[in-house]
Design a protein around this motif. Structure first.
Motif, PDB file in Angstrom:
ATOM      1  N   GLU A  69      -7.644  -4.233 -55.389  1.00 59.22           N
ATOM      2  CA  GLU A  69      -8.236  -4.905 -56.542  1.00 59.22           C
ATOM      3  C   GLU A  69      -7.170  -5.740 -57.250  1.00 59.22           C
ATOM      4  N   PRO A  70      -7.543  -6.853 -57.887  1.00 60.50           N
ATOM      5  CA  PRO A  70      -6.567  -7.551 -58.731  1.00 60.50           C
ATOM      6  C   PRO A  70      -5.986  -6.589 -59.772  1.00 60.50           C
ATOM      7  N   GLY A  71      -4.687  -6.531 -59.836  1.00 60.64           N
ATOM      8  CA  GLY A  71      -4.024  -5.568 -60.713  1.00 60.64           C
ATOM      9  C   GLY A  71      -3.780  -4.224 -60.070  1.00 60.64           C
ATOM     10  N   GLY A  72      -4.325  -4.014 -58.871  1.00 62.45           N
ATOM     11  CA  GLY A  72      -4.085  -2.768 -58.156  1.00 62.45           C
ATOM     12  C   GLY A  72      -2.659  -2.693 -57.634  1.00 62.45           C
ATOM     13  N   ARG A  73      -2.250  -1.493 -57.225  1.00 62.65           N
ATOM     14  CA  ARG A  73      -0.848  -1.288 -56.855  1.00 62.65           C
ATOM     15  C   ARG A  73      -0.712  -0.716 -55.449  1.00 62.65           C
ATOM     16  N   PHE A  74       0.372  -1.125 -54.801  1.00 62.19           N
ATOM     17  CA  PHE A  74       0.824  -0.513 -53.557  1.00 62.19           C
ATOM     18  C   PHE A  74       2.012   0.377 -53.882  1.00 62.19           C
ATOM     19  N   VAL A  75       1.946   1.639 -53.458  1.00 62.41           N
ATOM     20  CA  VAL A  75       3.019   2.604 -53.680  1.00 62.41           C
ATOM     21  C   VAL A  75       3.494   3.112 -52.327  1.00 62.41           C
ATOM     22  N   LEU A  76       4.798   3.069 -52.141  1.00 56.56           N
ATOM     23  CA  LEU A  76       5.409   3.518 -50.893  1.00 56.56           C
ATOM     24  C   LEU A  76       6.590   4.419 -51.216  1.00 56.56           C
ATOM     25  N   VAL A  77       6.627   5.599 -50.584  1.00 58.97           N
ATOM     26  CA  VAL A  77       7.826   6.450 -50.586  1.00 58.97           C
ATOM     27  C   VAL A  77       8.195   6.641 -49.124  1.00 58.97           C
ATOM     28  N   GLU A  78       9.412   6.260 -48.776  1.00 59.06           N
ATOM     29  CA  GLU A  78       9.745   6.128 -47.356  1.00 59.06           C
ATOM     30  C   GLU A  78      11.205   6.495 -47.117  1.00 59.06           C
ATOM     31  N   PHE A  79      11.499   6.910 -45.905  1.00 59.53           N
ATOM     32  CA  PHE A  79      12.891   7.090 -45.528  1.00 59.53           C
ATOM     33  C   PHE A  79      13.609   5.736 -45.552  1.00 59.53           C
ATOM     34  N   HIS A  80      14.831   5.764 -46.032  1.00 59.75           N
ATOM     35  CA  HIS A  80      15.602   4.535 -46.249  1.00 59.75           C
ATOM     36  C   HIS A  80      16.033   3.938 -44.909  1.00 59.75           C
ATOM     37  N   PRO A  81      16.009   2.616 -44.774  1.00 59.19           N
ATOM     38  CA  PRO A  81      16.464   2.025 -43.509  1.00 59.19           C
ATOM     39  C   PRO A  81      17.916   2.337 -43.167  1.00 59.19           C
ATOM     40  N   VAL A  82      18.732   2.646 -44.169  1.00 56.69           N
ATOM     41  CA  VAL A  82      20.110   3.056 -43.874  1.00 56.69           C
ATOM     42  C   VAL A  82      20.117   4.332 -43.025  1.00 56.69           C
ATOM     43  N   LEU A  83      19.191   5.234 -43.292  1.00 53.46           N
ATOM     44  CA  LEU A  83      19.118   6.479 -42.527  1.00 53.46           C
ATOM     45  C   LEU A  83      18.896   6.212 -41.043  1.00 53.46           C
ATOM     46  N   TRP A  84      18.075   5.202 -40.745  1.00 54.11           N
ATOM     47  CA  TRP A  84      17.727   4.938 -39.352  1.00 54.11           C
ATOM     48  C   TRP A  84      18.813   4.176 -38.591  1.00 54.11           C
ATOM     49  N   LEU A  85      19.974   3.951 -39.228  1.00 49.58           N
ATOM     50  CA  LEU A  85      21.126   3.414 -38.507  1.00 49.58           C
ATOM     51  C   LEU A  85      21.776   4.469 -37.617  1.00 49.58           C
ATOM     52  N   GLU A 139      20.830  11.561 -34.485  1.00 51.24           N
ATOM     53  CA  GLU A 139      20.752  12.878 -35.122  1.00 51.24           C
ATOM     54  C   GLU A 139      22.123  13.481 -35.400  1.00 51.24           C
ATOM     55  N   LYS A 140      23.151  13.011 -34.706  1.00 53.64           N
ATOM     56  CA  LYS A 140      24.510  13.522 -34.907  1.00 53.64           C
ATOM     57  C   LYS A 140      25.307  12.665 -35.888  1.00 53.64           C
ATOM     58  N   LEU A 141      24.614  11.811 -36.642  1.00 55.02           N
ATOM     59  CA  LEU A 141      25.212  10.967 -37.675  1.00 55.02           C
ATOM     60  C   LEU A 141      26.193   9.957 -37.094  1.00 55.02           C
ATOM     61  N   ARG A 142      25.886   9.469 -35.907  1.00 56.44           N
ATOM     62  CA  ARG A 142      26.676   8.410 -35.288  1.00 56.44           C
ATOM     63  C   ARG A 142      25.918   7.094 -35.430  1.00 56.44           C
ATOM     64  N   LEU A 143      26.642   6.032 -35.829  1.00 57.38           N
ATOM     65  CA  LEU A 143      26.004   4.720 -35.911  1.00 57.38           C
ATOM     66  C   LEU A 143      25.486   4.326 -34.530  1.00 57.38           C
ATOM     67  N   ALA A 144      24.167   4.059 -34.459  1.00 55.02           N
ATOM     68  CA  ALA A 144      23.577   3.871 -33.140  1.00 55.02           C
ATOM     69  C   ALA A 144      22.529   2.773 -33.077  1.00 55.02           C
ATOM     70  N   PHE A 145      22.011   2.323 -34.244  1.00 56.79           N
ATOM     71  CA  PHE A 145      20.857   1.435 -34.218  1.00 56.79           C
ATOM     72  C   PHE A 145      21.072   0.247 -35.155  1.00 56.79           C
TER      73      PHE A 145
END
Length: 282
Positions: free
Chosen positions: A146-162, A165-171
């Protein structure tokens, strides 16, 4: 859009969803007795839900969707997984919490839905990385709000997906680059245990091996925000959080109060999640 990869993901999610729900016991009873699978971050961003029409994109098996319904929202959930939507419909009936659940690729659903229908569109926790093109996704969200309606997103941060699982830069960080995963969607519920199943984790499926590969896409914050802005959504709030809710994504993560996970001891803080609220202006 890479619809052939979406279809592969549908199969992978069907297999993983059965494993995930095997650990979660009597979810209908948990919801009937007032339980909720929501975290404070999404509730704060969403605000008062009483009587609000809410579209939950990539709703998975409907636990969060029905938790939103329990707070007064009139909910519709959409997900690509047949197994997830079938489970969500049963969970709605068994819990007594009303919700409409539709099985569809989110792109197809947004393109065919009536315009200007929802007060809120919501998505969370591991949704964005399954989207192969953020332009039509953002356009569809704007269209059904609706006009004035909102989109809400809570998401894992793109930094995490770098990291792997062993916390090595991979992506790579951004640009929608394709990351195939031969082992498919994992049983992250088993890895996270009671932090995702606070009402009583059960062993369920052991040593799950997904027979179907999956496909993710690496999106940075600018990749995400710019399509929303281009399609008439005004950013009202952006938050970053140095913890992950419920899900033990990396090896060695430390448990914290509130079913949160922190980076391993000795690792400097990094943003692990973000949240945003954007309003349709036209």
């Amino acid at each position: 859009m890479k619809k052939n990869l979406h279809e592969a993901n549908r199969l992978s999610w069907n297999a993983a969803t059965r494993a995930h729900n095997s650990h979660k016991g009597d979810q209908a009873r948990f919801l009937r007795e007032g339980g909720s699978t929501l975290f404070p971050e999404e509730l704060e961003l969403l605000g008062d839900l009483r009587g609000r029409s809410l579209l939950h994109l990539q709703c998975n098996s409907g636990q969060d969707t029905l938790s939103l319904a329990a707070r007064g929202a009139l909910v519709t959930g959409v997900d690509i997984s047949d197994e997830a939507i079938s489970f969500a419909r049963r969970l709605s009936a068994d819990s007594g919490l009303p919700g409409t659940f539709e099985r569809a690729d989110v792109y197809d659903w947004l393109a065919s839905a009536p315009p200007a229908r929802y007060d809120l569109v919501f998505s969370s926790y591991g949704a964005i990385s399954w989207l192969s093109d953020l332009g039509p996704w953002a356009e569809g969200i704007s269209r059904v709000l609706e006009p004035g309606g909102r989109f809400v997103l809570v998401e894992f941060h793109p930094v995490l997906w770098l990291f792997d699982e062993k916390l090595r830069l991979a992506f790579p960080y951004s640009g929608g680059q394709h990351v195939p995963e031969a082992s498919g969607v994992s049983d992250y519920v088993a890895r996270s245990g009671e932090n995702l199943v606070s009402w009583g984790y059960e062993e369920g499926v052991r040593d799950f091996q997904n027979p179907h590969p999956s496909h993710c896409f690496q999106w940075g914050l600018a990749d995400l925000l710019n399509p929303l802005l281009r399609h008439g959504l005004a950013l009202e709030r952006l938050e970053e959080y140095c913890y992950s809710n419920g899900c033990k994504v990396l090896e060695g993560m430390r448990e914290a109060p509130g079913h949160r996970f922190l980076l391993p001891e000795g690792i400097p803080d990094l943003p692990l999640m973000f949240g945003l609220s954007a309003r349709r202006t036209g």
